[in-house]
Scaffold this motif. Structure first.
Motif, PDB file in Angstrom:
ATOM      1  N   LEU A  41      26.093 -21.102   7.787  1.00 31.49           N
ATOM      2  CA  LEU A  41      25.496 -19.839   7.361  1.00 31.49           C
ATOM      3  C   LEU A  41      25.583 -18.795   8.472  1.00 31.49           C
ATOM      4  CD1 LEU A  41      24.360 -18.610   4.863  1.00 31.49           C
ATOM      5  CD2 LEU A  41      22.075 -19.292   5.573  1.00 31.49           C
ATOM      6  N   ASP A  42      25.453 -19.218   9.721  1.00 29.93           N
ATOM      7  CA  ASP A  42      25.653 -18.283  10.831  1.00 29.93           C
ATOM      8  C   ASP A  42      27.031 -17.642  10.742  1.00 29.93           C
ATOM      9  OD1 ASP A  42      23.179 -18.741  12.058  1.00 29.93           O
ATOM     10  OD2 ASP A  42      23.955 -20.345  13.335  1.00 29.93           O
ATOM     11  N   GLU A  43      28.045 -18.462  10.458  1.00 27.61           N
ATOM     12  CA  GLU A  43      29.416 -17.954  10.393  1.00 27.61           C
ATOM     13  C   GLU A  43      29.622 -17.040   9.188  1.00 27.61           C
ATOM     14  OE1 GLU A  43      31.702 -21.670  12.621  1.00 27.61           O
ATOM     15  OE2 GLU A  43      31.331 -21.775  10.453  1.00 27.61           O
ATOM     16  N   ILE A  44      28.989 -17.388   8.059  1.00 24.95           N
ATOM     17  CA  ILE A  44      29.112 -16.552   6.863  1.00 24.95           C
ATOM     18  C   ILE A  44      28.516 -15.176   7.120  1.00 24.95           C
ATOM     19  CG2 ILE A  44      28.317 -16.269   4.482  1.00 24.95           C
ATOM     20  CD1 ILE A  44      28.540 -19.367   4.232  1.00 24.95           C
ATOM     21  N   VAL A  45      27.329 -15.131   7.710  1.00 28.45           N
ATOM     22  CA  VAL A  45      26.696 -13.849   8.031  1.00 28.45           C
ATOM     23  C   VAL A  45      27.584 -13.043   8.978  1.00 28.45           C
ATOM     24  CG1 VAL A  45      24.732 -12.761   9.201  1.00 28.45           C
ATOM     25  CG2 VAL A  45      24.349 -14.636   7.581  1.00 28.45           C
ATOM     26  N   ALA A  46      28.168 -13.715   9.961  1.00 29.53           N
ATOM     27  CA  ALA A  46      29.058 -13.026  10.907  1.00 29.53           C
ATOM     28  C   ALA A  46      30.297 -12.478  10.202  1.00 29.53           C
ATOM     29  CB  ALA A  46      29.462 -13.978  12.033  1.00 29.53           C
ATOM     30  N   GLU A  47      30.811 -13.209   9.207  1.00 26.15           N
ATOM     31  CA  GLU A  47      31.966 -12.715   8.463  1.00 26.15           C
ATOM     32  C   GLU A  47      31.626 -11.444   7.686  1.00 26.15           C
ATOM     33  OE1 GLU A  47      34.581 -16.813   7.788  1.00 26.15           O
ATOM     34  OE2 GLU A  47      33.695 -15.802   6.043  1.00 26.15           O
ATOM     35  N   ILE A  48      30.445 -11.404   7.098  1.00 27.02           N
ATOM     36  CA  ILE A  48      30.040 -10.192   6.372  1.00 27.02           C
ATOM     37  C   ILE A  48      29.988  -9.001   7.321  1.00 27.02           C
ATOM     38  CG2 ILE A  48      28.223  -9.094   5.021  1.00 27.02           C
ATOM     39  CD1 ILE A  48      29.767 -11.337   3.528  1.00 27.02           C
ATOM     40  N   HIS A  49      29.438  -9.199   8.501  1.00 22.42           N
ATOM     41  CA  HIS A  49      29.385  -8.116   9.482  1.00 22.42           C
ATOM     42  C   HIS A  49      30.790  -7.704   9.922  1.00 22.42           C
ATOM     43  CE1 HIS A  49      25.039  -7.445  10.585  1.00 22.42           C
ATOM     44  NE2 HIS A  49      24.949  -8.493   9.768  1.00 22.42           N
ATOM     45  N   ALA A  50      31.685  -8.677  10.093  1.00 22.48           N
ATOM     46  CA  ALA A  50      33.071  -8.357  10.457  1.00 22.48           C
ATOM     47  C   ALA A  50      33.752  -7.570   9.339  1.00 22.48           C
ATOM     48  CB  ALA A  50      33.844  -9.644  10.747  1.00 22.48           C
ATOM     49  N   GLY A  51      33.455  -7.929   8.100  1.00 23.40           N
ATOM     50  CA  GLY A  51      34.019  -7.204   6.967  1.00 23.40           C
ATOM     51  C   GLY A  51      33.539  -5.757   6.928  1.00 23.40           C
ATOM     52  N   ILE A  52      32.280  -5.541   7.267  1.00 24.58           N
ATOM     53  CA  ILE A  52      31.749  -4.171   7.297  1.00 24.58           C
ATOM     54  C   ILE A  52      32.391  -3.381   8.442  1.00 24.58           C
ATOM     55  CG2 ILE A  52      29.669  -2.766   7.557  1.00 24.58           C
ATOM     56  CD1 ILE A  52      28.127  -5.117   6.248  1.00 24.58           C
ATOM     57  N   ASP A  53      32.606  -4.030   9.590  1.00 30.08           N
ATOM     58  CA  ASP A  53      33.341  -3.373  10.681  1.00 30.08           C
ATOM     59  C   ASP A  53      34.700  -2.885  10.184  1.00 30.08           C
ATOM     60  OD1 ASP A  53      31.342  -3.909  12.555  1.00 30.08           O
ATOM     61  OD2 ASP A  53      32.325  -5.710  13.334  1.00 30.08           O
ATOM     62  N   PHE A  54      35.399  -3.769   9.491  1.00 32.23           N
ATOM     63  CA  PHE A  54      36.728  -3.451   8.963  1.00 32.23           C
ATOM     64  C   PHE A  54      36.666  -2.293   7.976  1.00 32.23           C
ATOM     65  CE2 PHE A  54      39.588  -4.041   5.326  1.00 32.23           C
ATOM     66  CZ  PHE A  54      40.835  -3.996   5.937  1.00 32.23           C
ATOM     67  N   LEU A  55      35.725  -2.371   7.047  1.00 29.93           N
ATOM     68  CA  LEU A  55      35.606  -1.340   6.021  1.00 29.93           C
ATOM     69  C   LEU A  55      35.297   0.015   6.646  1.00 29.93           C
ATOM     70  CD1 LEU A  55      35.643  -0.760   2.970  1.00 29.93           C
ATOM     71  CD2 LEU A  55      33.207  -1.354   2.919  1.00 29.93           C
ATOM     72  N   ALA A  56      34.438   0.029   7.641  1.00 28.50           N
ATOM     73  CA  ALA A  56      34.075   1.280   8.308  1.00 28.50           C
ATOM     74  C   ALA A  56      35.312   1.964   8.893  1.00 28.50           C
ATOM     75  CB  ALA A  56      33.057   1.011   9.412  1.00 28.50           C
ATOM     76  N   LYS A  57      36.216   1.158   9.448  1.00 26.68           N
ATOM     77  CA  LYS A  57      37.434   1.730  10.047  1.00 26.68           C
ATOM     78  C   LYS A  57      38.439   2.168   8.986  1.00 26.68           C
ATOM     79  CE  LYS A  57      36.973  -1.098  14.227  1.00 26.68           C
ATOM     80  NZ  LYS A  57      37.499  -2.269  14.976  1.00 26.68           N
ATOM     81  N   GLN A  58      38.441   1.493   7.834  1.00 23.17           N
ATOM     82  CA  GLN A  58      39.456   1.743   6.810  1.00 23.17           C
ATOM     83  C   GLN A  58      39.118   2.891   5.860  1.00 23.17           C
ATOM     84  OE1 GLN A  58      42.559   0.219   6.463  1.00 23.17           O
ATOM     85  NE2 GLN A  58      42.009  -0.550   8.490  1.00 23.17           N
ATOM     86  N   LEU A  59      37.842   3.224   5.716  1.00 18.80           N
ATOM     87  CA  LEU A  59      37.455   4.194   4.692  1.00 18.80           C
ATOM     88  C   LEU A  59      38.180   5.538   4.810  1.00 18.80           C
ATOM     89  CD1 LEU A  59      33.620   3.577   4.138  1.00 18.80           C
ATOM     90  CD2 LEU A  59      35.536   2.943   2.649  1.00 18.80           C
ATOM     91  N   PRO A  60      38.353   6.096   6.011  1.00 16.95           N
ATOM     92  CA  PRO A  60      39.082   7.365   6.076  1.00 16.95           C
ATOM     93  C   PRO A  60      40.506   7.256   5.518  1.00 16.95           C
ATOM     94  CG  PRO A  60      37.859   6.999   8.111  1.00 16.95           C
ATOM     95  CD  PRO A  60      37.784   5.718   7.329  1.00 16.95           C
ATOM     96  N   ALA A  61      41.214   6.191   5.869  1.00 18.83           N
ATOM     97  CA  ALA A  61      42.580   5.998   5.387  1.00 18.83           C
ATOM     98  C   ALA A  61      42.613   5.767   3.876  1.00 18.83           C
ATOM     99  CB  ALA A  61      43.240   4.826   6.113  1.00 18.83           C
ATOM    100  N   LEU A  62      41.543   5.198   3.332  1.00 16.44           N
ATOM    101  CA  LEU A  62      41.457   4.962   1.901  1.00 16.44           C
ATOM    102  C   LEU A  62      41.043   6.213   1.131  1.00 16.44           C
ATOM    103  CD1 LEU A  62      39.698   1.466   2.078  1.00 16.44           C
ATOM    104  CD2 LEU A  62      42.027   1.882   1.241  1.00 16.44           C
ATOM    105  N   GLY A  63      40.714   7.273   1.855  1.00 17.31           N
ATOM    106  CA  GLY A  63      40.314   8.516   1.210  1.00 17.31           C
ATOM    107  C   GLY A  63      38.876   8.515   0.733  1.00 17.31           C
ATOM    108  N   ALA A  64      38.051   7.669   1.338  1.00 18.29           N
ATOM    109  CA  ALA A  64      36.642   7.560   0.949  1.00 18.29           C
ATOM    110  C   ALA A  64      35.760   8.292   1.952  1.00 18.29           C
ATOM    111  CB  ALA A  64      36.226   6.096   0.873  1.00 18.29           C
ATOM    112  N   GLY A  65      34.540   8.610   1.529  1.00 16.37           N
ATOM    113  CA  GLY A  65      33.563   9.151   2.451  1.00 16.37           C
ATOM    114  C   GLY A  65      33.289   8.153   3.564  1.00 16.37           C
ATOM    115  N   ALA A  66      33.165   8.637   4.794  1.00 19.83           N
ATOM    116  CA  ALA A  66      33.065   7.746   5.946  1.00 19.83           C
ATOM    117  C   ALA A  66      31.700   7.809   6.621  1.00 19.83           C
ATOM    118  CB  ALA A  66      34.159   8.088   6.949  1.00 19.83           C
ATOM    119  N   ASP A  67      30.661   8.154   5.842  1.00 19.83           N
ATOM    120  CA  ASP A  67      29.334   8.317   6.438  1.00 19.83           C
ATOM    121  C   ASP A  67      28.415   7.141   6.116  1.00 19.83           C
ATOM    122  OD1 ASP A  67      29.275   8.949   3.770  1.00 19.83           O
ATOM    123  OD2 ASP A  67      27.891  10.643   3.978  1.00 19.83           O
ATOM    124  N   GLY A  68      28.964   5.951   6.103  1.00 18.98           N
ATOM    125  CA  GLY A  68      28.145   4.764   5.862  1.00 18.98           C
ATOM    126  C   GLY A  68      28.227   4.296   4.425  1.00 18.98           C
TER     127      GLY A  68
END
Length: 283
Positions: A120-147
């Motif tokens: 479960l520690d690793e699963i929670v860490a993966e979710i946080h890593a996914g959010i890190d990724f999404l935060a960086k990708q949103l501008p390139a995807l043409g999405a709002g980048a304010d959270g």
């Protein structure tokens, strides 16, 4: 007559009763067929939005994310699937995007490694890593980048509460979640999860003195298993005691599965709550 929450003590239950009290599939007749219907509708929806499917955010097989774009510069909701951290996949749940997307909200769906292949520690860490990724990708995807707003169902409700601490998360919408892992640790579900007391406590929002000061909406179905209804009610009370922003609702007549209709529908209550969270936290 419905058992009052005050009389629900999982510690006083036999192992058999506790296992049954947490088994949603056994409690809801026809749940397997209902989920199969979700999966079929989800496959059709991914065919309509094929441009950003299976974006890799990490090294493991399930470290993949789908992004369904509703509009240029639109806000984004991240959805985390359920399955007691050991079953199901993001591909089953694409259909939940229908409600939010009807209101111009982008929807991302994240996969994660399942127990016992991940703790479960690793699963929670993966979710946080996914959010890190999404935060960086949103501008390139043409999405709002304010959270983003994060949402999840069942185990995904738990992971939503654990994602609130991420700095890119504006708010959370947790559906029929688990917030105290001790009953899970003492049930059949721990055969694959392998929780010990320390891991259970550090991943239980109910065990935290306080929590992130971000809006969190909590919903559960009035026809759900009593132990799960109590999880949501107790967590709402926990956040209120610490002065943290929280709303709590029971969806009348909804069970653990039919509650998702309230997100799939553009007029559903969960869709409305998501819209309100985005409006409330707009920059």
């Amino acid at each position: 007559m419905m058992t009052p929450f005050s009389a629900l003590d999982w510690r006083a239950m036999s192992r058999q009763d506790r296992d049954l009290g947490l088994n949603n599939g056994a409690a809801v007749a026809g749940s397997a067929e209902l989920v199969a219907g979700w999966e079929q509708r989800s496959a059709e929806m991914r065919q309509r939005y094929p441009d950003h499917i299976d974006l890799g955010y990490g090294p493991r097989e399930r470290n993949r994310m789908d992004f369904l774009k509703a509009g240029e510069g639109a806000p984004t909701l991240l959805f985390i699937h359920g399955g007691y951290w050991q079953a199901r996949a993001k591909e089953v749940f694409t259909v939940v995007a229908e409600g939010p997307m009807a209101h111009g909200i982008n929807v991302a769906l994240i996969g994660y490694t399942l127990a016992p292949d991940a703790t479960l520690d690793e699963i929670v860490a993966e979710i946080h890593a996914g959010i890190d990724f999404l935060a960086k990708q949103l501008p390139a995807l043409g999405a709002g980048a304010d959270g983003i707003v994060v949402s999840g169902w069942s185990a995904g409700g738990h992971l939503t509460s654990m994602a609130l601490s991420h700095p890119f998360v504006r708010a959370g919408m947790a559906i029929s979640g688990i917030y105290d892992l001790e009953p899970i640790r003492h049930s059949y579900l721990n055969d694959k999860l392998g929780l010990d007391e320390a891991m259970s406590r550090r991943n239980s929002p109910m065990a935290e003195a306080g929590g992130p000061i971000k809006p969190l909406s909590l919903v559960v179905g009035s026809a759900e298993l009593p132990l799960l209804r109590r999880q949501t009610a107790d967590f709402a009370g926990h956040r209120a005691r610490y002065g943290l922003p929280v709303t709590y609702e029971e969806i009348p007549g909804a069970d653990h599965f039919t509650i998702m209709n309230e997100m799939m529908s553009p007029k559903g209550r969960i869709t409305t709550l998501i819209r309100q969270l985005l409006e409330r936290t707009a920059g």
